[in-house]
Structure formats: C-alpha cells, structure tokens
Design a protein around this motif. Structure first.
Motif, PDB file in Angstrom:
ATOM      1  N   LYS A  93       1.848   5.547  17.062  1.00 59.07           N
ATOM      2  CA  LYS A  93       3.201   5.572  16.513  1.00 59.07           C
ATOM      3  C   LYS A  93       3.836   4.207  16.764  1.00 59.07           C
ATOM      4  O   LYS A  93       4.569   4.008  17.740  1.00 59.07           O
ATOM      5  CB  LYS A  93       4.017   6.679  17.169  1.00 59.07           C
ATOM      6  CG  LYS A  93       3.528   8.044  16.811  1.00 59.07           C
ATOM      7  CD  LYS A  93       4.323   9.137  17.480  1.00 59.07           C
ATOM      8  CE  LYS A  93       3.718  10.485  17.114  1.00 59.07           C
ATOM      9  NZ  LYS A  93       4.306  11.562  17.866  1.00 59.07           N
ATOM     10  N   MET A  94       3.472   3.258  15.898  1.00 56.65           N
ATOM     11  CA  MET A  94       4.040   1.918  15.983  1.00 56.65           C
ATOM     12  C   MET A  94       4.123   1.347  14.574  1.00 56.65           C
ATOM     13  O   MET A  94       3.520   1.866  13.641  1.00 56.65           O
ATOM     14  CB  MET A  94       3.224   1.013  16.917  1.00 56.65           C
ATOM     15  CG  MET A  94       1.763   0.834  16.571  1.00 56.65           C
ATOM     16  SD  MET A  94       0.858  -0.302  17.637  1.00 56.65           S
ATOM     17  CE  MET A  94       0.457   0.697  19.050  1.00 56.65           C
ATOM     18  N   TRP A  95       4.883   0.283  14.434  1.00 60.05           N
ATOM     19  CA  TRP A  95       5.048  -0.381  13.154  1.00 60.05           C
ATOM     20  C   TRP A  95       3.700  -0.935  12.685  1.00 60.05           C
ATOM     21  O   TRP A  95       2.841  -1.292  13.486  1.00 60.05           O
ATOM     22  CB  TRP A  95       6.040  -1.530  13.278  1.00 60.05           C
ATOM     23  CG  TRP A  95       7.446  -1.068  13.538  1.00 60.05           C
ATOM     24  CD1 TRP A  95       8.028  -0.868  14.746  1.00 60.05           C
ATOM     25  CD2 TRP A  95       8.417  -0.740  12.556  1.00 60.05           C
ATOM     26  NE1 TRP A  95       9.310  -0.440  14.585  1.00 60.05           N
ATOM     27  CE2 TRP A  95       9.582  -0.359  13.245  1.00 60.05           C
ATOM     28  CE3 TRP A  95       8.430  -0.740  11.164  1.00 60.05           C
ATOM     29  CZ2 TRP A  95      10.735   0.028  12.585  1.00 60.05           C
ATOM     30  CZ3 TRP A  95       9.583  -0.367  10.502  1.00 60.05           C
ATOM     31  CH2 TRP A  95      10.716   0.028  11.213  1.00 60.05           C
ATOM     32  N   GLY A  96       3.560  -1.046  11.385  1.00 56.27           N
ATOM     33  CA  GLY A  96       2.347  -1.629  10.811  1.00 56.27           C
ATOM     34  C   GLY A  96       2.111  -3.053  11.281  1.00 56.27           C
ATOM     35  O   GLY A  96       0.971  -3.467  11.484  1.00 56.27           O
ATOM     36  N   SER A  97       3.194  -3.800  11.474  1.00 49.41           N
ATOM     37  CA  SER A  97       3.050  -5.179  11.952  1.00 49.41           C
ATOM     38  C   SER A  97       2.491  -5.211  13.374  1.00 49.41           C
ATOM     39  O   SER A  97       1.703  -6.104  13.715  1.00 49.41           O
ATOM     40  CB  SER A  97       4.395  -5.912  11.903  1.00 49.41           C
ATOM     41  OG  SER A  97       5.366  -5.231  12.680  1.00 49.41           O
ATOM     42  N   GLU A  98       2.862  -4.238  14.189  1.00 48.49           N
ATOM     43  CA  GLU A  98       2.306  -4.158  15.544  1.00 48.49           C
ATOM     44  C   GLU A  98       0.822  -3.812  15.498  1.00 48.49           C
ATOM     45  O   GLU A  98       0.014  -4.391  16.228  1.00 48.49           O
ATOM     46  CB  GLU A  98       3.046  -3.106  16.377  1.00 48.49           C
ATOM     47  CG  GLU A  98       4.472  -3.453  16.707  1.00 48.49           C
ATOM     48  CD  GLU A  98       5.166  -2.305  17.410  1.00 48.49           C
ATOM     49  OE1 GLU A  98       5.510  -2.483  18.597  1.00 48.49           O
ATOM     50  OE2 GLU A  98       5.346  -1.240  16.789  1.00 48.49           O
ATOM     51  N   LYS A  99       0.471  -2.885  14.625  1.00 51.74           N
ATOM     52  CA  LYS A  99      -0.932  -2.511  14.481  1.00 51.74           C
ATOM     53  C   LYS A  99      -1.758  -3.711  14.027  1.00 51.74           C
ATOM     54  O   LYS A  99      -2.850  -3.955  14.542  1.00 51.74           O
ATOM     55  CB  LYS A  99      -1.080  -1.358  13.486  1.00 51.74           C
ATOM     56  CG  LYS A  99      -0.492  -0.051  13.968  1.00 51.74           C
ATOM     57  CD  LYS A  99      -0.616   1.033  12.916  1.00 51.74           C
ATOM     58  CE  LYS A  99       0.011   2.330  13.398  1.00 51.74           C
ATOM     59  NZ  LYS A  99      -0.189   3.429  12.443  1.00 51.74           N
TER      60      LYS A  99
END
Length: 137
Positions: A93-99
């Motif tokens: 459960k994190m932003w796509g940019s973090e992934k």
C-alpha cells in the motif's frame, strides 16, 4: 585485462547508490518492522544471488567446475528474489512512484553487485598474470 579505475569506481557507485537509496527509502518508510525486514531480506538475497550467478557463469566460461545444481540454484535465486520484490511491491500500500523507486534501486544494486564482482575477479586475474609474467586472454 585489468578493468579501468573509472569502471571500478562506477561499479562501486552503482552498488552504493542502489543499496543506500533503497535502505534510506526503507528506513524512512511508514511500514511495520516486519515489512521492512521483508524488503531488506529480499535486497540481501538478491545481491547474493546475482554474485553467485556471475561467479558460476564466469567459472564455467573459464573451465572451472561448477555443479549443475549450484548453477541452477544461483539462477533460481536470482529470479526468485526479483519475483519476491515484484510480489511485495504489487501488494504494498504505497504510491506507484514509491514502488518504482524501490524497483529501480533494487535493480541498480544488483547491477552494481555484478559489476563489482566482475571487476574484483578481473583485477585478481590481472595481478596474478603480472606476477607470473603471463597474460591471460
């Protein structure tokens, strides 16, 4: 042939940037400790796996015996570490940019580890051939 100092430096920088970036992101992430442990273990496992692949592939090319089981486990571990990271990030459960940050930092660290291993081995071969006066081609 001994690798150039520039390539050696670039390899260490890639390894350091990938690992340090990944670990800083992991340390500052709002995750539970068990999630952080999972991602840390995947990074360490991945680095070990790619170094094992690089070494076993190189050994085989140089005629140094490597068992098929070790060779297979090294490749399996490399693929498994990438799959574990992908599965973990897919479900996180994190932003796509973090992934994306974690994925690219992971890949940079793996590339850096392979390059550092290669350079270390090439430098040792060059030192050995300089001492014996023989050049390996």
């Amino acid at each position: 042939m001994k690798p150039s100092n520039a390539f050696i430096a670039a390899s260490w920088i890639a390894l350091g940037a990938g690992m340090i970036g990944y670990l800083i992101g992991l340390f500052s992430a709002p995750m539970t400790l068990n999630e952080k442990g999972y991602y840390f273990t995947v990074l360490m496992y991945g680095i070990f796996a790619v170094v094992s692949v690089q070494k076993s592939v190189r050994d085989r090319l140089e005629g140094i015996p490597v068992t098929d089981i070790y060779y297979g486990i090294a490749w399996f571990s490399t693929i498994l570490s990438m799959a574990l990271l992908a599965i973990g990030l897919w479900n996180a459960k994190m932003w796509g940019s973090e992934k994306g940050f974690y994925a690219f930092a992971f890949l940079l660290a793996l590339f850096g580890a392979i390059a550092v291993q290669k350079n270390t081995r090439d430098a040792q071969v060059a030192i050995k051939s300089d001492k014996t006066g023989l050049r390996e081609e």
